[in-house]
Structures are given as structure tokens and as C-alpha cells.
Write an enzyme that holds these catalytic residues in place. Structure first.
Site, PDB file in Angstrom:
ATOM      1  N   GLN A   1       8.200  17.505  14.330  1.00 21.31           N
ATOM      2  CA  GLN A   1       6.830  17.891  13.959  1.00 21.31           C
ATOM      3  C   GLN A   1       5.971  17.895  15.216  1.00 21.31           C
ATOM      4  OE1 GLN A   1       5.186  19.096  11.382  1.00 21.31           O
ATOM      5  NE2 GLN A   1       3.211  18.912  12.397  1.00 21.31           N
TER       6      GLN A   1
ATOM      7  N   GLY B   1       8.872  13.973   2.212  1.00 23.59           N
ATOM      8  CA  GLY B   1       8.011  14.970   2.834  1.00 23.59           C
ATOM      9  C   GLY B   1       6.586  14.434   2.874  1.00 23.59           C
TER      10      GLY B   1
ATOM     11  N   TYR C   1       7.046   9.536  16.440  1.00 27.08           N
ATOM     12  CA  TYR C   1       7.379   9.332  15.020  1.00 27.08           C
ATOM     13  C   TYR C   1       8.685  10.055  14.657  1.00 27.08           C
ATOM     14  CZ  TYR C   1       6.317   9.125   9.954  1.00 27.08           C
ATOM     15  OH  TYR C   1       6.344   8.914   8.590  1.00 27.08           O
TER      16      TYR C   1
ATOM     17  N   ASN D   1      10.265   0.159   4.631  1.00 29.60           N
ATOM     18  CA  ASN D   1       9.269   1.205   4.377  1.00 29.60           C
ATOM     19  C   ASN D   1       8.128   1.169   5.399  1.00 29.60           C
ATOM     20  OD1 ASN D   1       7.438   2.958   2.535  1.00 29.60           O
ATOM     21  ND2 ASN D   1       6.304   1.046   2.788  1.00 29.60           N
ATOM     22  N   ALA D   2       7.898   0.019   6.038  1.00 29.63           N
ATOM     23  CA  ALA D   2       6.729  -0.116   6.914  1.00 29.63           C
ATOM     24  C   ALA D   2       6.783   0.909   8.045  1.00 29.63           C
ATOM     25  CB  ALA D   2       6.689  -1.523   7.503  1.00 29.63           C
TER      26      ALA D   2
ATOM     27  N   ARG E   1       0.841  -1.211   0.000  1.00 28.23           N
ATOM     28  CA  ARG E   1       0.000   0.000   0.000  1.00 28.23           C
ATOM     29  C   ARG E   1       0.867   1.248   0.000  1.00 28.23           C
ATOM     30  NH1 ARG E   1      -3.167  -0.253   5.310  1.00 28.23           N
ATOM     31  NH2 ARG E   1      -3.835   1.769   4.535  1.00 28.23           N
ATOM     32  N   GLY E   2       0.293   2.350  -0.420  1.00 27.53           N
ATOM     33  CA  GLY E   2       0.934   3.662  -0.292  1.00 27.53           C
ATOM     34  C   GLY E   2       2.286   3.732  -0.983  1.00 27.53           C
TER      35      GLY E   2
ATOM     36  N   GLY F   1       3.279  17.261  17.695  1.00 26.46           N
ATOM     37  CA  GLY F   1       2.359  16.123  17.821  1.00 26.46           C
ATOM     38  C   GLY F   1       2.967  14.797  17.408  1.00 26.46           C
ATOM     39  N   GLN F   2       4.279  14.758  17.213  1.00 26.72           N
ATOM     40  CA  GLN F   2       4.896  13.510  16.717  1.00 26.72           C
ATOM     41  C   GLN F   2       6.216  13.188  17.430  1.00 26.72           C
ATOM     42  OE1 GLN F   2       5.232  13.688  12.340  1.00 26.72           O
ATOM     43  NE2 GLN F   2       3.751  12.024  12.346  1.00 26.72           N
TER      44      GLN F   2
HETATM   45  N1  CAA Z   1       3.064  24.692  16.355  1.00 28.79           N
HETATM   46  C1  CAA Z   1       2.681  25.314  17.470  1.00 28.79           C
HETATM   47  N2  CAA Z   1       1.483  25.135  18.042  1.00 28.79           N
HETATM   48  C2  CAA Z   1       0.642  24.278  17.445  1.00 28.79           C
HETATM   49  C3  CAA Z   1       0.983  23.589  16.269  1.00 28.79           C
HETATM   50  C4  CAA Z   1       2.252  23.832  15.725  1.00 28.79           C
HETATM   51  N3  CAA Z   1       2.668  23.227  14.601  1.00 28.79           N
HETATM   52  N4  CAA Z   1      -0.040  22.800  15.922  1.00 28.79           N
HETATM   53  C5  CAA Z   1      -1.006  22.990  16.847  1.00 28.79           C
HETATM   54  N5  CAA Z   1      -0.590  23.899  17.776  1.00 28.79           N
HETATM   55  C6  CAA Z   1      -1.313  24.367  18.919  1.00 28.79           C
HETATM   56  C7  CAA Z   1      -2.741  24.710  18.537  1.00 28.79           C
HETATM   57  O1  CAA Z   1      -2.790  26.019  18.038  1.00 28.79           O
HETATM   58  C8  CAA Z   1      -3.469  24.558  19.862  1.00 28.79           C
HETATM   59  O2  CAA Z   1      -3.217  25.666  20.654  1.00 28.79           O
HETATM   60  P1  CAA Z   1      -4.374  26.269  21.586  1.00 28.79           P
HETATM   61  O3  CAA Z   1      -4.731  25.156  22.511  1.00 28.79           O
HETATM   62  O4  CAA Z   1      -3.720  27.414  22.235  1.00 28.79           O
HETATM   63  O5  CAA Z   1      -5.478  26.631  20.644  1.00 28.79           O
HETATM   64  C9  CAA Z   1      -2.735  23.399  20.528  1.00 28.79           C
HETATM   65  O6  CAA Z   1      -1.450  23.311  19.877  1.00 28.79           O
HETATM   66  C10 CAA Z   1      -3.448  22.069  20.345  1.00 28.79           C
HETATM   67  O7  CAA Z   1      -3.605  21.841  18.945  1.00 28.79           O
HETATM   68  P2  CAA Z   1      -4.680  20.869  18.376  1.00 28.79           P
HETATM   69  O8  CAA Z   1      -6.041  21.368  18.706  1.00 28.79           O
HETATM   70  O9  CAA Z   1      -4.389  20.619  16.932  1.00 28.79           O
HETATM   71  O10 CAA Z   1      -4.396  19.581  19.283  1.00 28.79           O
HETATM   72  P3  CAA Z   1      -4.950  18.156  19.108  1.00 28.79           P
HETATM   73  O11 CAA Z   1      -4.543  17.433  20.324  1.00 28.79           O
HETATM   74  O12 CAA Z   1      -6.374  18.140  18.702  1.00 28.79           O
HETATM   75  O13 CAA Z   1      -4.148  17.603  17.844  1.00 28.79           O
HETATM   76  C11 CAA Z   1      -2.284  16.827  16.667  1.00 28.79           C
HETATM   77  C12 CAA Z   1      -2.780  17.599  17.884  1.00 28.79           C
HETATM   78  C13 CAA Z   1      -2.754  15.379  16.756  1.00 28.79           C
HETATM   79  C14 CAA Z   1      -0.793  16.842  16.716  1.00 28.79           C
HETATM   80  C15 CAA Z   1      -2.823  17.455  15.360  1.00 28.79           C
HETATM   81  O14 CAA Z   1      -2.487  18.820  15.361  1.00 28.79           O
HETATM   82  C16 CAA Z   1      -2.207  16.797  14.144  1.00 28.79           C
HETATM   83  O15 CAA Z   1      -2.648  15.758  13.684  1.00 28.79           O
HETATM   84  N6  CAA Z   1      -1.176  17.422  13.571  1.00 28.79           N
HETATM   85  C17 CAA Z   1      -0.488  16.896  12.375  1.00 28.79           C
HETATM   86  C18 CAA Z   1       0.674  16.055  12.750  1.00 28.79           C
HETATM   87  C19 CAA Z   1       1.372  15.635  11.489  1.00 28.79           C
HETATM   88  O16 CAA Z   1       1.838  16.425  10.691  1.00 28.79           O
HETATM   89  N7  CAA Z   1       1.442  14.341  11.261  1.00 28.79           N
HETATM   90  C20 CAA Z   1       2.073  13.843  10.060  1.00 28.79           C
HETATM   91  C21 CAA Z   1       1.427  12.570   9.670  1.00 28.79           C
HETATM   92  S1  CAA Z   1       1.966  12.039   8.071  1.00 28.79           S
HETATM   93  C22 CAA Z   1       3.514  11.535   8.335  1.00 28.79           C
HETATM   94  O17 CAA Z   1       4.009  11.483   9.418  1.00 28.79           O
HETATM   95  C23 CAA Z   1       4.268  11.135   7.092  1.00 28.79           C
HETATM   96  C24 CAA Z   1       5.544  11.842   7.011  1.00 28.79           C
HETATM   97  O18 CAA Z   1       6.581  11.205   7.202  1.00 28.79           O
HETATM   98  C25 CAA Z   1       5.595  13.257   6.620  1.00 28.79           C
END
Ligand code: CAA
Length: 240
Positions: A141, A178, A147, A82-83, A12-13, A143-144
Site C-alpha cells: 500500500q 481489508g 506496515y 491483533n494489536a 477496541r476496534g 505510504g505504508q
Molecule cells: N499510487 C500512486 N500515487 C499515489 C498514491 C497511490 N496509491 N497515493 C498518492 N499518490 C501520489 C499523489 O497523487 C501525490 O502525487 P503528486 O505529488 O504528483 O500530486 C503524491 O503521491 C503524494 O500524495 P499525498 O499528497 O497523498 O502524500 P501525503 O504525504 O500527504 O500522504 C499518505 C501520503 C500518508 C500515504 C496518504 O496518502 C495516506 O494516508 N494514504 C492512505 C494509506 C493507507 O491506506 N493506510 C491504511 C491505514 S488502515 C490500515 O492499515 C488497516 C489495514 O490493515 C487495511
């Protein structure tokens, strides 16, 4: 005889695109997968590439999986690690399981697979190991933490193993994609993803085949002088 490759998460993907690119290059591909039997069966039907089920986070399962592939297809010359999974959340919401699952599968999987194939590659004096890292392992990143730590670990793992493999003809490289148009990225909340895409200079998500093409290059016979490198493919989002 054709080279044999194992592509983890290969049905996949990005993994599916890699499996297809290696097949197009004349390589016999074994596509590993962990969970989705239905999608794996459809993949095999569509591509003619055999799918093998095991959990890359399980050390013994990797050894047994490689053994099965070698019995059916021949010695494994190429592994593409890749997994990977995401379990995103800020550290306040991240459970120990979310941390451990991502480290075990994304980073542990690279060790488990390399450990299973390295002795054979060393004996045969030829091997290609390509590890799929991430922009988020280079730049971090929000929230990660899990990861980003795992992917950053993959970049270090790559450079260390490249040093061990060099004198045996085993190259070890990483690709740092990316944001690519896959199910994994589609799971990012739409408003968050929109802000991320706005920061990509080429103005769009990447396509899986744009990663696969680079993997095929690193796995080629002519790739023998490229080792320990990280190729960033991210539309200019992070220039590193
Ligand atoms: N920088 C600073 N502050 C941030 C921010 C950032 N990048 N993102 C969010 N915030 C802040 C928000 O403004 C919020 O502040 P307030 O409470 O003051 O309003 C606070 O952090 C909480 O944010 P959320 O409401 O978004 O929090 P949540 O708990 O609902 O979600 C999250 C958090 C799960 C991390 C969500 O923002 C998210 O999914 N982010 C994307 C993460 C991402 O990019 N994942 C990549 C997946 S794909 C991948 O990983 C493949 C690859 O290799 C590239």
C-alpha cells in the site's frame, strides 16, 4: 474448565469484537491493551471482560503479562495477535522511529506473545494462535512500507510457526482483513479513503464482527485441522 484466550489490542476496534466473539463461544478472555486506560475501563464495565495493560512490543512485558493472566485465569490456550498501529507516510517522509515502532509492535508483538505461550501449549498438546495480518501485507500500500512489511512478515511468521506447532496440537493461522470500519481506518484522509472504498467490490468497509466470527472459527475445538492458512476478508478488494 473453559479455555483461556489472550486478545492483544483486545479492548477496541477489531480486537474488541474478537474478545466478545470468543466470550460468546464460552472462552474466558483476557483483553490486553497498551495505552488507553479510560477506554479499557469502559470496555470491562460494558463486557465483563478483564483488561490487562502491557506493551506487546516489549518482550519481557509479554512474558510477565502472560504470567499474570495465567495466575489469575489459568493456562493460556489461545492467543490472538491483533494489536497493531499505523505510522503512514511515503518513504521520503518516514522517519526511522515510524519504521521501528511499527515493526516492533505489529511484527515483534507476534513473536513476543507466541514465545511466551508456546511452551505451555506444547506441553498441554493444545493451542490456537491467530495472527491478524492485512490486505496491505499481501498487496502492499502506497505510504505504508513499514506496515506492509510488518504485516507481510506476520504472514510468513504464521506459516513457519504452524509447521513447528502442528505435531503438538498447536494451530497457527492468519486473517488478512481489508479495510474495516475502525478508528484506524477512520484516520485515513477522507479523500484517500473514498478512492479506496470505490475499489472494494462489495462497495463498503468491513465490520469488526465480520473478522471476529472467523477468529472464533479458527479458535474452536473443531479447528484442529486448519493450520498455516491465511483467510482474506476484504470484500473482494484483493483476491489472493
Ligand atoms: N499510487 C500512486 N500515487 C499515489 C498514491 C497511490 N496509491 N497515493 C498518492 N499518490 C501520489 C499523489 O497523487 C501525490 O502525487 P503528486 O505529488 O504528483 O500530486 C503524491 O503521491 C503524494 O500524495 P499525498 O499528497 O497523498 O502524500 P501525503 O504525504 O500527504 O500522504 C499518505 C501520503 C500518508 C500515504 C496518504 O496518502 C495516506 O494516508 N494514504 C492512505 C494509506 C493507507 O491506506 N493506510 C491504511 C491505514 S488502515 C490500515 O492499515 C488497516 C489495514 O490493515 C487495511
Amino acid at each position: 474448565m473453559a479455555r483461556v484466550a489472550v486478545v492483544t489490542g483486545g479492548t477496541r476496534g477489531i480486537g474488541e469484537a474478537i474478545s466478545l466473539a470468543l466470550k460468546d463461544a464460552g472462552i474466558t478472555v483476557a483483553a490486553n491493551y497498551a495505552g488507553n486506560d479510560e477506554k479499557a475501563a469502559a470496555f470491562t464495565e460494558r463486557t465483563g471482560i478483564k483488561a490487562y495493560k502491557w506493551d506487546v512490543g516489549d518482550f519481557d512485558a509479554c512474558a510477565a503479562g502472560v504470567q499474570q493472566v495465567e495466575a489469575e485465569l489459568g493456562p493460556v490456550d489461545i492467543v490472538v495477535n491483533n494489536a497493531g498501529i499505523t505510522r503512514d507516510g511515503t518513504i521520503l517522509k518516514m522517519t526511522r522511529d515510524m519504521w521501528e515502532d511499527v515493526i516492533r509492535i505489529n511484527l515483534g508483538g507476534c513473536f513476543n506473545m507466541a514465545h511466551a505461550v508456546f511452551p505451555g501449549m506444547r506441553t498441554r498438546k493444545w493451542g490456537r494462535i491467530v495472527n491478524i495480518g492485512s490486505i496491505n501485507g499481501q498487496a502492499g500500500q502506497y505510504g505504508q512500507v513499514n506496515y506492509a512489511a510488518a504485516k507481510s512478515g506476520i504472514h510468513g511468521f504464521t506459516k513457519a510457526l504452524a509447521q513447528e506447532g502442528a505435531r503438538f496440537g498447536v494451530t497457527v493461522n492468519a486473517i488478512a482483513p481489508g479495510y474495516i470500519d475502525t478508528d484506524m481506518v477512520a484516520a485515513v484522509p477522507a479523500d484517500v479513503l473514498e478512492k479506496i472504498v470505490a475499489k472494494i467490490p462489495v462497495g463498503r468497509l468491513g465490520q469488526a464482527h465480520e473478522i471476529a466470527r472467523a477468529v472464533a472459527f479458527l479458535c474452536a475445538e473443531e479447528g484442529g485441522f486448519v493450520t498455516g492458512s491465511t483467510l482474506s476478508i476484504n470484500g473482494g478488494q484483493h483476491m489472493y
